[in-house]
Design an enzyme around this catalytic site. Sequence first.
Site, PDB file in Angstrom:
ATOM      1  N   GLY A  81      42.433-108.174 -62.357  1.00 44.50           N
ATOM      2  CA  GLY A  81      41.020-107.935 -62.589  1.00 44.50           C
ATOM      3  C   GLY A  81      39.889-109.421 -61.473  1.00 44.50           C
ATOM      4  O   GLY A  81      40.553-109.788 -61.632  1.00 44.50           O
ATOM      5  N   ALA A 122      45.902-117.606 -55.088  1.00 47.40           N
ATOM      6  CA  ALA A 122      45.560-118.757 -55.663  1.00 47.40           C
ATOM      7  C   ALA A 122      45.360-119.263 -57.003  1.00 47.40           C
ATOM      8  O   ALA A 122      45.110-120.332 -57.782  1.00 47.40           O
ATOM      9  CB  ALA A 122      43.814-118.605 -54.882  1.00 47.40           C
ATOM     10  N   TYR A 152      47.861-114.939 -66.052  1.00 45.45           N
ATOM     11  CA  TYR A 152      48.134-114.293 -64.496  1.00 45.45           C
ATOM     12  C   TYR A 152      48.684-115.459 -63.251  1.00 45.45           C
ATOM     13  O   TYR A 152      49.556-115.027 -62.638  1.00 45.45           O
ATOM     14  CB  TYR A 152      46.493-113.793 -64.167  1.00 45.45           C
ATOM     15  CG  TYR A 152      46.783-113.304 -62.440  1.00 45.45           C
ATOM     16  CD1 TYR A 152      46.085-111.808 -62.410  1.00 45.45           C
ATOM     17  CD2 TYR A 152      45.593-113.395 -61.390  1.00 45.45           C
ATOM     18  CE1 TYR A 152      46.780-111.509 -60.958  1.00 45.45           C
ATOM     19  CE2 TYR A 152      45.603-113.678 -60.582  1.00 45.45           C
ATOM     20  CZ  TYR A 152      46.042-112.482 -60.349  1.00 45.45           C
ATOM     21  OH  TYR A 152      45.981-111.959 -58.691  1.00 45.45           O
ATOM     22  N   LYS A 156      52.249-114.650 -61.455  1.00 46.20           N
ATOM     23  CA  LYS A 156      52.279-115.054 -59.864  1.00 46.20           C
ATOM     24  C   LYS A 156      53.783-115.990 -59.286  1.00 46.20           C
ATOM     25  O   LYS A 156      54.622-115.935 -58.274  1.00 46.20           O
ATOM     26  CB  LYS A 156      51.215-114.877 -59.406  1.00 46.20           C
ATOM     27  CG  LYS A 156      50.280-113.641 -59.378  1.00 46.20           C
ATOM     28  CD  LYS A 156      50.381-113.171 -58.352  1.00 46.20           C
ATOM     29  CE  LYS A 156      49.409-111.923 -58.201  1.00 46.20           C
ATOM     30  NZ  LYS A 156      49.949-110.339 -57.479  1.00 46.20           N
ATOM     31  N   ALA A 196      33.937-110.663 -58.021  1.00 45.79           N
ATOM     32  CA  ALA A 196      32.799-111.646 -57.991  1.00 45.79           C
ATOM     33  C   ALA A 196      32.251-111.536 -56.993  1.00 45.79           C
ATOM     34  O   ALA A 196      30.277-111.261 -56.995  1.00 45.79           O
ATOM     35  CB  ALA A 196      32.350-113.031 -58.158  1.00 45.79           C
ATOM     36  N   THR A 224      32.462-122.679 -56.400  1.00 41.63           N
ATOM     37  CA  THR A 224      32.619-122.640 -54.969  1.00 41.63           C
ATOM     38  C   THR A 224      34.056-122.437 -55.028  1.00 41.63           C
ATOM     39  O   THR A 224      35.112-122.196 -56.119  1.00 41.63           O
ATOM     40  CB  THR A 224      33.237-124.754 -54.915  1.00 41.63           C
ATOM     41  OG1 THR A 224      33.951-125.386 -55.406  1.00 41.63           O
ATOM     42  CG2 THR A 224      31.568-124.828 -54.157  1.00 41.63           C
ATOM     43  N   ARG A 225      34.444-121.132 -54.198  1.00 43.38           N
ATOM     44  CA  ARG A 225      35.103-120.488 -53.881  1.00 43.38           C
ATOM     45  C   ARG A 225      34.893-120.058 -52.663  1.00 43.38           C
ATOM     46  O   ARG A 225      33.941-120.288 -51.912  1.00 43.38           O
ATOM     47  CB  ARG A 225      34.658-118.833 -54.828  1.00 43.38           C
ATOM     48  CG  ARG A 225      35.124-119.086 -55.863  1.00 43.38           C
ATOM     49  CD  ARG A 225      36.828-119.303 -55.990  1.00 43.38           C
ATOM     50  NE  ARG A 225      36.637-119.078 -58.262  1.00 43.38           N
ATOM     51  CZ  ARG A 225      36.525-120.699 -58.983  1.00 43.38           C
ATOM     52  NH1 ARG A 225      35.293-121.355 -58.454  1.00 43.38           N
ATOM     53  NH2 ARG A 225      36.313-119.848 -60.130  1.00 43.38           N
TER      54      ARG A 225
HETATM   55  P1  NAD Z   1      43.691-103.395 -57.287  1.00 44.18           P
HETATM   56  O1  NAD Z   1      43.912-103.631 -59.013  1.00 44.18           O
HETATM   57  O2  NAD Z   1      42.825-102.858 -56.789  1.00 44.18           O
HETATM   58  O3  NAD Z   1      45.550-102.934 -57.442  1.00 44.18           O
HETATM   59  C1  NAD Z   1      46.128-103.437 -58.265  1.00 44.18           C
HETATM   60  C2  NAD Z   1      47.055-101.876 -57.613  1.00 44.18           C
HETATM   61  O4  NAD Z   1      48.356-101.746 -58.596  1.00 44.18           O
HETATM   62  C3  NAD Z   1      46.747-101.198 -59.042  1.00 44.18           C
HETATM   63  O5  NAD Z   1      45.657 -99.570 -57.438  1.00 44.18           O
HETATM   64  C4  NAD Z   1      47.259-100.383 -60.149  1.00 44.18           C
HETATM   65  O6  NAD Z   1      46.558 -98.974 -61.055  1.00 44.18           O
HETATM   66  C5  NAD Z   1      48.439-100.684 -59.167  1.00 44.18           C
HETATM   67  N1  NAD Z   1      49.033-100.864 -60.188  1.00 44.18           N
HETATM   68  C6  NAD Z   1      49.357-101.285 -61.338  1.00 44.18           C
HETATM   69  N2  NAD Z   1      50.176-101.243 -62.668  1.00 44.18           N
HETATM   70  C7  NAD Z   1      50.960-100.415 -62.161  1.00 44.18           C
HETATM   71  C8  NAD Z   1      52.763-100.107 -62.175  1.00 44.18           C
HETATM   72  N3  NAD Z   1      53.094-100.347 -63.488  1.00 44.18           N
HETATM   73  N4  NAD Z   1      52.677 -98.837 -61.133  1.00 44.18           N
HETATM   74  C9  NAD Z   1      52.279 -99.303 -60.071  1.00 44.18           C
HETATM   75  N5  NAD Z   1      51.065 -99.091 -59.248  1.00 44.18           N
HETATM   76  C10 NAD Z   1      50.712 -99.834 -60.715  1.00 44.18           C
HETATM   77  O7  NAD Z   1      43.888-105.323 -57.383  1.00 44.18           O
HETATM   78  P2  NAD Z   1      43.888-105.323 -55.387  1.00 44.18           P
HETATM   79  O8  NAD Z   1      42.704-106.783 -55.090  1.00 44.18           O
HETATM   80  O9  NAD Z   1      44.066-104.256 -54.650  1.00 44.18           O
HETATM   81  O10 NAD Z   1      45.227-105.950 -55.533  1.00 44.18           O
HETATM   82  C11 NAD Z   1      46.432-106.107 -54.899  1.00 44.18           C
HETATM   83  C12 NAD Z   1      47.163-107.628 -54.689  1.00 44.18           C
HETATM   84  O11 NAD Z   1      46.902-108.452 -54.530  1.00 44.18           O
HETATM   85  C13 NAD Z   1      47.412-107.979 -56.648  1.00 44.18           C
HETATM   86  O12 NAD Z   1      49.195-107.950 -56.439  1.00 44.18           O
HETATM   87  C14 NAD Z   1      46.829-109.281 -57.115  1.00 44.18           C
HETATM   88  O13 NAD Z   1      47.067-109.862 -57.736  1.00 44.18           O
HETATM   89  C15 NAD Z   1      46.872-109.838 -55.169  1.00 44.18           C
HETATM   90  N6  NAD Z   1      45.338-110.586 -55.184  1.00 44.18           N
HETATM   91  C16 NAD Z   1      44.712-109.857 -55.220  1.00 44.18           C
HETATM   92  C17 NAD Z   1      43.466-110.867 -55.263  1.00 44.18           C
HETATM   93  C18 NAD Z   1      41.982-110.135 -54.319  1.00 44.18           C
HETATM   94  O14 NAD Z   1      41.015-111.058 -54.820  1.00 44.18           O
HETATM   95  N7  NAD Z   1      41.619-108.875 -54.788  1.00 44.18           N
HETATM   96  C19 NAD Z   1      43.244-111.638 -55.319  1.00 44.18           C
HETATM   97  C20 NAD Z   1      44.930-112.742 -55.259  1.00 44.18           C
HETATM   98  C21 NAD Z   1      45.634-111.836 -55.526  1.00 44.18           C
END
Ligand code: NAD
Length: 341
Positions: A81, A122, A152, A156, A196, A224-225
């Site tokens: 999140g 990141a 977190y 990663k 954000a 900044t981002r």
């Molecule tokens: P999101 O929370 O919308 O999606 C992640 C999904 O994983 C969720 O639907 C959740 O239910 C599912 N999940 C969690 N635990 C699980 C489990 N045990 N079994 C099956 N499913 C499970 O997040 P997102 O923004 O779509 O992110 C996707 C990936 O990208 C993640 O690994 C996240 O860490 C990475 N990421 C996202 C961002 C961003 O800005 N959104 C930035 C950096 C990295």
Amino acid sequence: MAHNDKILIAGAGGFIGGALVALLRKQGHRNLRAVDVKPFEEWYQRFDDAENLSLDLNLKENCDAAAEGAVEIYNLAANMGGMGFIEHNKALCMLSVLINTHLLQAALKHGAAKRFFYASSACVYNADKQKTFEAPSLKEEDAYPAQAEDGYGWEKLFSERMCRHFREDYGLTTRVARFHNVYGPWGTWFGGREKAPAAICRKVIEAKVAGKHEIEIWGSGNQTRSFMFIDDCTEGIQKITNSEILGPINLGSSEAVTINQLVDIAENIAGIKLKRNYDLSAPKGVNGRNSDNTLIQKYLHWEPSTSLRSGLEKTYRWIFDQYMARERGEAGVIRESHLAQ
Ligand code: NAD
């Protein structure tokens, strides 16, 4: 990659996973296995011509079932999140290590997987290199010496290395991208896990609808981002997966803005000006960070290019529609699956 090859999208009920399923369908792929732990009614996007499975991928046997026969595997499943969530749920974030570990093992076991993609972040970058507000551009090497975001980010970083060693020791073709803040329609926009851009769009909409022209901003607003639009993200995922880039690579926009500038853009889209109240005790993350895109340009001659203004406009409109539907009491619309047309 043939259109009938099986592709596993883990985390398909989430923001990026759902968008990737949508893109693959648009490209003509019809053998998609979409997996998420959430019940179907909570998936942001769901297509009835995919094989949709509600499975907990923390469990090894579920990863085995999910990976069976999959020629490509995209791991986008994680507990995550915005800053408010990751600062208060470090153990939960680290437990996502189970998903990637079991998926890698399952990919090896079945032997069908030609490519395995892992979504890093990141947040793996060394905190000491993100102390200034001047948006330091982070190069891939800046993850070391390791001092990642607690919880977190460490998960990663560990999972990135796990991918590397599965490639080096067992010959599994793994690819890793470090996403920098992704935003867009069909993502989390309320409930505490929103990031954000969505949070600011929602707050601006709330202020506009209520006629109370004030907004609360986490931190000083000078952090900044850079923010990457979802379409650039899914395009980049595919390019990186199909590339010969072995190490983790930045996938992010290099258009850095302050949080105050992000609010300026959202206000401009909404056509209002708000009084800003800064909550200096709220979680705010590192001071400055931008994506250095030298490496992705070198390998792919490409980088995310959607301007923040145009991406945020699409996001704002989508959140506005969701917000108004909720106001009308149409709860089902908020997370309604949009089924295959
Ligand atoms: P999101 O929370 O919308 O999606 C992640 C999904 O994983 C969720 O639907 C959740 O239910 C599912 N999940 C969690 N635990 C699980 C489990 N045990 N079994 C099956 N499913 C499970 O997040 P997102 O923004 O779509 O992110 C996707 C990936 O990208 C993640 O690994 C996240 O860490 C990475 N990421 C996202 C961002 C961003 O800005 N959104 C930035 C950096 C990295």
